[in-house]
Write a protein that holds these residues in place. Structure first.
Motif, PDB file in Angstrom:
ATOM      1  N   ASP A 173      -7.382  -0.079  -6.890  1.00 20.93           N
ATOM      2  CA  ASP A 173      -6.188  -0.429  -6.127  1.00 20.93           C
ATOM      3  C   ASP A 173      -5.827   0.594  -5.051  1.00 20.93           C
ATOM      4  O   ASP A 173      -4.855   0.402  -4.320  1.00 20.93           O
ATOM      5  CB  ASP A 173      -4.993  -0.597  -7.074  1.00 20.93           C
ATOM      6  CG  ASP A 173      -5.231  -1.675  -8.109  1.00 20.93           C
ATOM      7  OD1 ASP A 173      -5.866  -2.694  -7.767  1.00 20.93           O
ATOM      8  OD2 ASP A 173      -4.794  -1.496  -9.262  1.00 20.93           O
ATOM      9  N   PHE A 174      -6.582   1.688  -4.933  1.00 21.64           N
ATOM     10  CA  PHE A 174      -6.250   2.747  -3.987  1.00 21.64           C
ATOM     11  C   PHE A 174      -6.056   2.207  -2.567  1.00 21.64           C
ATOM     12  O   PHE A 174      -5.025   2.456  -1.927  1.00 21.64           O
ATOM     13  CB  PHE A 174      -7.322   3.839  -3.939  1.00 21.64           C
ATOM     14  CG  PHE A 174      -7.377   4.743  -5.135  1.00 21.64           C
ATOM     15  CD1 PHE A 174      -6.474   4.671  -6.174  1.00 21.64           C
ATOM     16  CD2 PHE A 174      -8.386   5.694  -5.218  1.00 21.64           C
ATOM     17  CE1 PHE A 174      -6.542   5.521  -7.262  1.00 21.64           C
ATOM     18  CE2 PHE A 174      -8.470   6.559  -6.300  1.00 21.64           C
ATOM     19  CZ  PHE A 174      -7.547   6.478  -7.322  1.00 21.64           C
ATOM     20  N   ASP A 175      -7.024   1.491  -2.045  1.00 18.09           N
ATOM     21  CA  ASP A 175      -6.958   1.025  -0.656  1.00 18.09           C
ATOM     22  C   ASP A 175      -5.816   0.042  -0.452  1.00 18.09           C
ATOM     23  O   ASP A 175      -5.075   0.132   0.536  1.00 18.09           O
ATOM     24  CB  ASP A 175      -8.285   0.402  -0.219  1.00 18.09           C
ATOM     25  CG  ASP A 175      -9.373   1.441  -0.009  1.00 18.09           C
ATOM     26  OD1 ASP A 175      -9.048   2.635   0.141  1.00 18.09           O
ATOM     27  OD2 ASP A 175     -10.563   1.056   0.007  1.00 18.09           O
ATOM     28  N   LYS A 176      -5.644  -0.914  -1.373  1.00 14.68           N
ATOM     29  CA  LYS A 176      -4.564  -1.895  -1.257  1.00 14.68           C
ATOM     30  C   LYS A 176      -3.203  -1.200  -1.310  1.00 14.68           C
ATOM     31  O   LYS A 176      -2.289  -1.547  -0.564  1.00 14.68           O
ATOM     32  CB  LYS A 176      -4.654  -2.941  -2.372  1.00 14.68           C
ATOM     33  CG  LYS A 176      -5.820  -3.899  -2.203  1.00 14.68           C
ATOM     34  CD  LYS A 176      -5.839  -4.903  -3.312  1.00 14.68           C
ATOM     35  CE  LYS A 176      -6.895  -4.459  -4.292  1.00 14.68           C
ATOM     36  NZ  LYS A 176      -7.067  -5.322  -5.425  1.00 14.68           N
ATOM     37  N   PHE A 177      -3.075  -0.211  -2.181  1.00 11.28           N
ATOM     38  CA  PHE A 177      -1.820   0.524  -2.313  1.00 11.28           C
ATOM     39  C   PHE A 177      -1.509   1.278  -1.029  1.00 11.28           C
ATOM     40  O   PHE A 177      -0.386   1.209  -0.513  1.00 11.28           O
ATOM     41  CB  PHE A 177      -1.904   1.495  -3.496  1.00 11.28           C
ATOM     42  CG  PHE A 177      -0.633   2.258  -3.742  1.00 11.28           C
ATOM     43  CD1 PHE A 177       0.356   1.723  -4.563  1.00 11.28           C
ATOM     44  CD2 PHE A 177      -0.431   3.500  -3.172  1.00 11.28           C
ATOM     45  CE1 PHE A 177       1.532   2.422  -4.793  1.00 11.28           C
ATOM     46  CE2 PHE A 177       0.740   4.205  -3.398  1.00 11.28           C
ATOM     47  CZ  PHE A 177       1.723   3.665  -4.210  1.00 11.28           C
ATOM     48  N   LEU A 236       1.687   0.602   1.350  1.00  7.94           N
ATOM     49  CA  LEU A 236       2.646   1.677   1.571  1.00  7.94           C
ATOM     50  C   LEU A 236       2.779   1.981   3.063  1.00  7.94           C
ATOM     51  O   LEU A 236       3.889   2.098   3.597  1.00  7.94           O
ATOM     52  CB  LEU A 236       2.230   2.936   0.812  1.00  7.94           C
ATOM     53  CG  LEU A 236       3.138   4.146   0.961  1.00  7.94           C
ATOM     54  CD1 LEU A 236       4.552   3.854   0.470  1.00  7.94           C
ATOM     55  CD2 LEU A 236       2.551   5.345   0.211  1.00  7.94           C
ATOM     56  N   LYS A 237       1.647   2.084   3.747  1.00  2.23           N
ATOM     57  CA  LYS A 237       1.678   2.368   5.189  1.00  2.23           C
ATOM     58  C   LYS A 237       2.389   1.247   5.941  1.00  2.23           C
ATOM     59  O   LYS A 237       3.214   1.511   6.817  1.00  2.23           O
ATOM     60  CB  LYS A 237       0.257   2.547   5.734  1.00  2.23           C
ATOM     61  CG  LYS A 237       0.241   2.869   7.222  1.00  2.23           C
ATOM     62  CD  LYS A 237      -1.111   3.244   7.722  1.00  2.23           C
ATOM     63  CE  LYS A 237      -1.185   3.559   9.180  1.00  2.23           C
ATOM     64  NZ  LYS A 237       0.012   3.598   9.974  1.00  2.23           N
TER      65      LYS A 237
END
Length: 105
Positions: A62-66, A70-71
């Motif tokens: 989920d790092f990239d989706k998160f 957030l951005k």
């Protein structure tokens, strides 16, 4: 190596007034990695302070989706909702918040 030493690989603390955020990279027994994001808020009590903690687990898939979400949310606030605010005014050194011996264990 002790289990605790193996688990936590990196830690970043961000002090923000009465709140402190912790970003901790940890590993599982199978050497998989995840991040815990913790908000710690300080509250005054009669005999000192008490800390209220909220923790979130972020897994590698989920790092990239998160980060994208957030951005996008932060950019929306900065450009659409508050375009006239100079957000750099909030960039203060940790020392400006006063010394704290708060450590995460």
């Amino acid at each position: 190596m002790e289990e605790r030493d193996r688990e936590e690989l990196f830690s970043k603390r961000i002090r923000a007034g009465k709140r402190t955020y912790f970003f901790d990279v940890k590993s599982t027994r199978s050497q998989d990695y995840y991040i815990t994001i913790t908000e710690s808020r300080r509250h005054q009590k009669e005999d000192g302070f008490v800390y209220e903690k909220h923790k979130m687990f972020l897994y590698k898939e989920d790092f990239d989706k998160f980060m994208d979400g957030l951005k996008e949310a932060v950019d929306h606030v900065k450009t659409e909702l508050m375009p006239d605010v100079d957000f750099s005014q909030f960039n203060r050194d940790e020392d400006e918040f006063g010394g704290s011996d708060l450590k995460w264990e």
